[in-house]
Design a protein around this motif. Structure first.
Motif, mmCIF file in Angstrom:
data_model
loop_
_atom_site.group_PDB
_atom_site.id
_atom_site.type_symbol
_atom_site.label_atom_id
_atom_site.label_comp_id
_atom_site.label_asym_id
_atom_site.label_seq_id
_atom_site.Cartn_x
_atom_site.Cartn_y
_atom_site.Cartn_z
ATOM 1 N N ASP A 46 0.830 -1.209 0.000
ATOM 2 C CA ASP A 46 0.000 0.000 0.000
ATOM 3 C C ASP A 46 0.867 1.262 0.000
ATOM 4 O O ASP A 46 0.592 2.214 -0.728
ATOM 5 N N GLU A 47 1.931 1.261 0.826
ATOM 6 C CA GLU A 47 2.828 2.417 0.864
ATOM 7 C C GLU A 47 3.519 2.622 -0.476
ATOM 8 O O GLU A 47 3.662 3.751 -0.953
ATOM 9 N N HIS A 48 3.956 1.531 -1.090
ATOM 10 C CA HIS A 48 4.631 1.629 -2.390
ATOM 11 C C HIS A 48 3.668 2.154 -3.458
ATOM 12 O O HIS A 48 4.032 2.994 -4.275
ATOM 13 N N ARG A 49 2.447 1.655 -3.454
ATOM 14 C CA ARG A 49 1.450 2.104 -4.422
ATOM 15 C C ARG A 49 1.200 3.612 -4.252
ATOM 16 O O ARG A 49 1.128 4.351 -5.223
ATOM 17 N N GLU A 50 1.111 4.073 -2.998
ATOM 18 C CA GLU A 50 0.899 5.501 -2.725
ATOM 19 C C GLU A 50 2.095 6.325 -3.205
ATOM 20 O O GLU A 50 1.938 7.393 -3.783
ATOM 21 N N HIS A 54 2.859 9.494 -6.743
ATOM 22 C CA HIS A 54 3.544 10.783 -6.779
ATOM 23 C C HIS A 54 4.832 10.747 -7.589
ATOM 24 O O HIS A 54 5.506 11.762 -7.707
ATOM 25 N N ASN A 55 5.178 9.602 -8.119
ATOM 26 C CA ASN A 55 6.403 9.444 -8.903
ATOM 27 C C ASN A 55 6.092 9.736 -10.366
ATOM 28 O O ASN A 55 5.386 8.967 -11.012
ATOM 29 N N PRO A 56 6.620 10.819 -10.937
ATOM 30 C CA PRO A 56 6.290 11.161 -12.317
ATOM 31 C C PRO A 56 6.878 10.179 -13.334
ATOM 32 O O PRO A 56 6.486 10.177 -14.479
ATOM 33 N N CYS A 64 -3.761 11.640 -10.067
ATOM 34 C CA CYS A 64 -3.386 12.380 -8.864
ATOM 35 C C CYS A 64 -1.897 12.748 -8.848
ATOM 36 O O CYS A 64 -1.435 13.343 -7.893
ATOM 37 N N VAL A 65 -1.130 12.401 -9.894
ATOM 38 C CA VAL A 65 0.264 12.809 -9.961
ATOM 39 C C VAL A 65 0.304 14.292 -10.308
ATOM 40 O O VAL A 65 -0.185 14.718 -11.346
ATOM 41 N N PRO A 78 13.817 20.114 -7.059
ATOM 42 C CA PRO A 78 13.461 18.907 -6.307
ATOM 43 C C PRO A 78 12.514 19.248 -5.168
ATOM 44 O O PRO A 78 12.451 20.407 -4.737
ATOM 45 N N PRO A 79 11.781 18.280 -4.673
ATOM 46 C CA PRO A 79 10.879 18.539 -3.541
ATOM 47 C C PRO A 79 11.654 19.053 -2.331
ATOM 48 O O PRO A 79 12.765 18.595 -2.061
ATOM 49 N N GLN A 80 11.074 19.995 -1.611
ATOM 50 C CA GLN A 80 11.738 20.569 -0.445
ATOM 51 C C GLN A 80 11.958 19.504 0.620
ATOM 52 O O GLN A 80 11.094 18.673 0.878
ATOM 53 N N GLY A 81 13.153 19.533 1.198
ATOM 54 C CA GLY A 81 13.493 18.579 2.242
ATOM 55 C C GLY A 81 13.986 17.242 1.728
ATOM 56 O O GLY A 81 14.328 16.371 2.515
ATOM 57 N N SER A 82 14.033 17.060 0.408
ATOM 58 C CA SER A 82 14.458 15.776 -0.143
ATOM 59 C C SER A 82 15.982 15.669 -0.159
ATOM 60 O O SER A 82 16.705 16.660 -0.041
ATOM 61 N N MET A 83 16.469 14.459 -0.320
ATOM 62 C CA MET A 83 17.909 14.231 -0.414
ATOM 63 C C MET A 83 18.469 14.906 -1.666
ATOM 64 O O MET A 83 19.597 15.389 -1.664
ATOM 65 N N THR A 84 17.692 14.943 -2.733
ATOM 66 C CA THR A 84 18.135 15.588 -3.970
ATOM 67 C C THR A 84 18.377 17.068 -3.735
ATOM 68 O O THR A 84 19.377 17.624 -4.196
ATOM 69 N N GLU A 85 17.481 17.714 -3.011
ATOM 70 C CA GLU A 85 17.660 19.136 -2.705
ATOM 71 C C GLU A 85 18.930 19.338 -1.881
ATOM 72 O O GLU A 85 19.703 20.260 -2.139
ATOM 73 N N GLN A 86 19.160 18.464 -0.898
ATOM 74 C CA GLN A 86 20.347 18.593 -0.051
ATOM 75 C C GLN A 86 21.626 18.396 -0.862
ATOM 76 O O GLN A 86 22.594 19.125 -0.683
ATOM 77 N N ARG A 87 21.642 17.418 -1.781
ATOM 78 C CA ARG A 87 22.821 17.202 -2.630
ATOM 79 C C ARG A 87 23.086 18.418 -3.505
ATOM 80 O O ARG A 87 24.231 18.800 -3.721
ATOM 81 N N GLY A 88 22.030 19.045 -4.011
ATOM 82 C CA GLY A 88 22.190 20.254 -4.813
ATOM 83 C C GLY A 88 22.792 21.396 -4.012
ATOM 84 O O GLY A 88 23.672 22.112 -4.492
#
Length: 179
Positions: A46-50, A54-56, A64-65, A78-88
């Motif tokens: 269920d968590e993976h499906r949810e 949101h995964n484009p 709902c994407v 990148p989404p705020q607070g994500s690891m991608t944002e931090q790496r950037g």
């Protein structure tokens, strides 16, 4: 042994399985843990499906994407607070340090000159260095000199002729530290 005979054997075996009330305590605990495994698997599913909603990049075609459109505030970010944002952010900090270090190297090995050649005193002075000399000094620090020079020029910290500097060909091109 054919497929039909395997099915018959399995069906006969299932009829021979005793009722859960006939199991000992150890066997009952085993059936409870299997139930727990099933519940954990369903929770993960269920968590993976949810998450996939949101995964484009998933092939989930549900509407709902939410993908930001060009011109919106978060487009291309990148989404705020994500690891991608931090790496950037970390990469930006690292590159800024390298640009500062390049400017310091130019200050140390460059020669002060008049900005416009009019001899108007110390306020109109800049520091210049030939690309070949800068390359020879900077190669021991980093192998990304040209990229860092381009970044520094974009930030209006240095200036040089042309779009790109090439080792050998542009050794006599003058790199000017503006600030």
């Amino acid at each position: 042994m054919g497929r039909d005979s395997q099915i018959t054997t399995i069906m006969e075996t299932e009829e021979d399985v005793p009722h859960p009330a006939q199991f000992s305590d150890d066997t009952a605990a085993c059936s409870v843990s299997i139930k727990g495994l099933k519940e954990n698997w369903q929770k993960w599913s269920d968590e993976h499906r949810e998450h996939q909603k949101h995964n484009p990049f998933s092939h989930d075609t549900r509407p709902c994407v939410v993908v930001p459109q060009r011109g919106q505030d978060h487009y291309g970010r990148p989404p705020q607070g994500s690891m991608t944002e931090q790496r950037g952010k970390d990469a930006h900090t690292h590159i800024s340090r390298e640009v500062e270090e390049l400017c310091e190297v130019i200050r140390n090995i460059g020669k002060p000159r008049d900005k416009d050649g009019d001899g108007s005193g110390s306020e109109g002075r800049v520091i210049t260095v030939e690309f070949g000399k800068l390359f020879e000094h900077y190669v021991t620090i980093s192998n990304k000199l040209v990229g860092i020079l381009l970044r520094a020029r974009k930030q209006r910290l240095v200036d040089f002729e042309g779009e790109m500097l090439w080792q050998g060909k542009d050794d006599h091109a003058v790199v000017t530290l503006l600030q």
